[in-house]
Motif scaffolding. Structure first.
Motif, PDB file in Angstrom:
ATOM      1  N   UNK A 247       0.211  -0.998  -0.116  1.00 11.25           N
ATOM      2  CA  UNK A 247       0.125   0.203  -0.094  1.00 11.25           C
ATOM      3  C   UNK A 247       0.873   1.741   0.258  1.00 11.25           C
ATOM      4  N   UNK A 248       2.485   1.283  -0.243  1.00 14.56           N
ATOM      5  CA  UNK A 248       2.731   2.083   0.177  1.00 14.56           C
ATOM      6  C   UNK A 248       4.447   2.448  -1.007  1.00 14.56           C
ATOM      7  N   UNK A 249       4.842   2.977  -0.812  1.00 14.35           N
ATOM      8  CA  UNK A 249       6.580   2.975  -0.836  1.00 14.35           C
ATOM      9  C   UNK A 249       7.268   2.356  -0.176  1.00 14.35           C
ATOM     10  N   UNK A 250       7.275   2.286   0.743  1.00 14.13           N
ATOM     11  CA  UNK A 250       7.649   2.119   1.984  1.00 14.13           C
ATOM     12  C   UNK A 250       8.072   0.368   2.034  1.00 14.13           C
ATOM     13  N   UNK A 251       7.294   0.041   1.779  1.00 12.55           N
ATOM     14  CA  UNK A 251       6.306  -0.865   1.685  1.00 12.55           C
ATOM     15  C   UNK A 251       7.417  -2.403   0.863  1.00 12.55           C
ATOM     16  N   UNK A 252       6.595  -1.475  -0.330  1.00 10.85           N
ATOM     17  CA  UNK A 252       7.181  -1.720  -1.808  1.00 10.85           C
ATOM     18  C   UNK A 252       8.683  -1.874  -2.133  1.00 10.85           C
ATOM     19  N   UNK A 253       9.860  -1.012  -1.703  1.00  8.70           N
ATOM     20  CA  UNK A 253      11.176  -1.041  -1.386  1.00  8.70           C
ATOM     21  C   UNK A 253      11.602  -2.763  -0.317  1.00  8.70           C
ATOM     22  N   UNK A 254      10.953  -2.585   0.405  1.00  7.44           N
ATOM     23  CA  UNK A 254      10.957  -4.289   1.683  1.00  7.44           C
ATOM     24  C   UNK A 254      10.515  -4.827   0.934  1.00  7.44           C
ATOM     25  N   UNK A 255       9.456  -5.091   0.264  1.00  7.55           N
ATOM     26  CA  UNK A 255       8.978  -6.381  -0.948  1.00  7.55           C
ATOM     27  C   UNK A 255      10.397  -6.373  -1.663  1.00  7.55           C
ATOM     28  N   UNK A 256      10.543  -5.453  -2.934  1.00  7.34           N
ATOM     29  CA  UNK A 256      11.677  -5.593  -3.686  1.00  7.34           C
ATOM     30  C   UNK A 256      13.023  -5.763  -2.561  1.00  7.34           C
ATOM     31  N   UNK A 257      13.311  -5.202  -2.126  1.00  7.21           N
ATOM     32  CA  UNK A 257      14.740  -5.373  -1.723  1.00  7.21           C
ATOM     33  C   UNK A 257      14.482  -6.877  -0.707  1.00  7.21           C
ATOM     34  N   UNK A 258      13.748  -7.474  -0.738  1.00  6.37           N
ATOM     35  CA  UNK A 258      14.061  -8.546  -0.095  1.00  6.37           C
ATOM     36  C   UNK A 258      14.070  -9.489  -1.670  1.00  6.37           C
ATOM     37  N   UNK A 259      13.302  -9.878  -2.209  1.00  5.71           N
ATOM     38  CA  UNK A 259      13.355 -10.147  -3.168  1.00  5.71           C
ATOM     39  C   UNK A 259      14.621 -10.593  -3.615  1.00  5.71           C
TER      40      UNK A 259
END
Length: 315
Positions: A247-259
């Motif tokens: 739902x947020x840029x912060x969440x998206x960055x976390x998931x992208x970095x994790x992957x």
């Protein structure tokens, strides 16, 4: 010797009907070889009782009966062995093949069903409307997920993210392969991921993300999932990049970095799986994906998938 290497010693064995040894590509996985005689007798027993693939699809108890036929040939302890391996945190996976006894893909379905029902209970697969799925990868594809797209990386993930039911284990079997170069199964044990602590201790590790499936999966529900959770006092993971809706840029960055961290980890295994072989892994602490294929207009691969829950009566 590492902890993982030491753990291999507790299940390595040779019996009259099968051999269990360390997998040549991993100090986590086992490779199990059944004797040719045991496999032939298993298929003879199945044929004698006329257990066809259609019978297994229509009659759930028949799936357990053929599992019992496999035990009749290799020994009652074999089921407990498979479950012990899949539950073992230091391993959690094995490969197993048919050693060329048959090349009939119906036999592959029957054999994989016997194995899966020794491990647990397969879930209903909404994509195919059965307890298993067969799907192909070809040169061209118009699907709505990476599953059938041959020439791009199928990123590391766990199964069952977008359904509201336990998905404890995963079985994949190679049915057919023609003109295939590349496309190896990629595996990563959660405890081998170098940056596990960084992402499992992040504030968003305990955030419930929304997962939605594309139309091809035939699943209309939305579910909320924790990325990391406690599993016997160690981390478990639930994640796939394609179907998670932050739902947020912060969440998206976390998931992208994790992957990206998982994809680039030095401990990712690119597993060689011959036609007629299957791999079973614990879906709670193993991630899986697929390397890209090399371009070929005549590429064709068919895989079988079963995934499901552990049977509490067999724990």
């Amino acid at each position: 010797m590492s902890i993982a290497e030491k753990s291999k010693l507790k299940f390595e064995m040779v019996t009259e009907h099968y051999q269990v040894k360390a997998h040549p590509q991993s100090n986590r996985l086992y490779h199990i070889e059944l004797s040719t005689e045991s496999l032939m007798k298993f298929f003879e027993a199945v044929k004698k009782e006329n257990y066809s693939v259609q019978h297994l699809e229509y009659t759930p108890y028949a799936r357990h009966i053929i599992a019992s036929h496999l035990l009749d040939q290799v020994g009652e302890e074999f089921g407990a062995l498979l479950r012990s391996i899949v539950h073992d945190r230091e391993s959690g996976g094995f490969t197993l093949g048919l050693n060329g006894v048959t090349e009939n893909t119906d036999d592959y379905v029957i054999f994989s069903t016997a194995v899966s029902h020794l491990v647990g209970i397969p879930n209903f697969d909404a994509m195919t409307g059965k307890y298993y799925a067969r799907f192909s990868v070809k040169d061209t594809d118009n699907s709505d997920s990476y599953l059938r797209q041959a020439y791009r990386l199928f990123t590391l993930h766990t199964d069952g993210t977008f359904v509201d039911e336990p998905t404890d284990w995963l079985l994949m079997m190679k049915m057919v392969e023609q003109n295939a170069r590349g496309g190896e199964s990629r595996l990563l044990h959660l405890d081998d991921w170098n940056e596990l602590d960084k992402y499992a201790s992040h504030p968003l590790a305990n955030h419930k993300f929304t997962y939605k499936a594309p139309s091809s999966k035939n699943v209309g529900q939305e579910v909320e999932r924790l990325t990391f959770f406690n599993y016997h006092n160690k981390p478990g993971i639930c994640y796939i990049d394609q179907f998670v809706y932050p739902e947020t840029i912060e969440q998206s960055k976390y998931l992208s970095d994790l992957s990206n961290s998982m994809e680039n980890d030095e401990n990712v295994i690119e597993l060689e799986l011959p036609v007629g072989d299957l791999v079973v892994v614990n879906n709670i602490f193993w991630l899986h994906g697929r390397a890209a294929f090399e371009k070929d207009p005549n590429l064709y691969r068919e895989l079988l998938r079963q995934r499901g829950r552990f049977n509490e009566n067999n724990l």
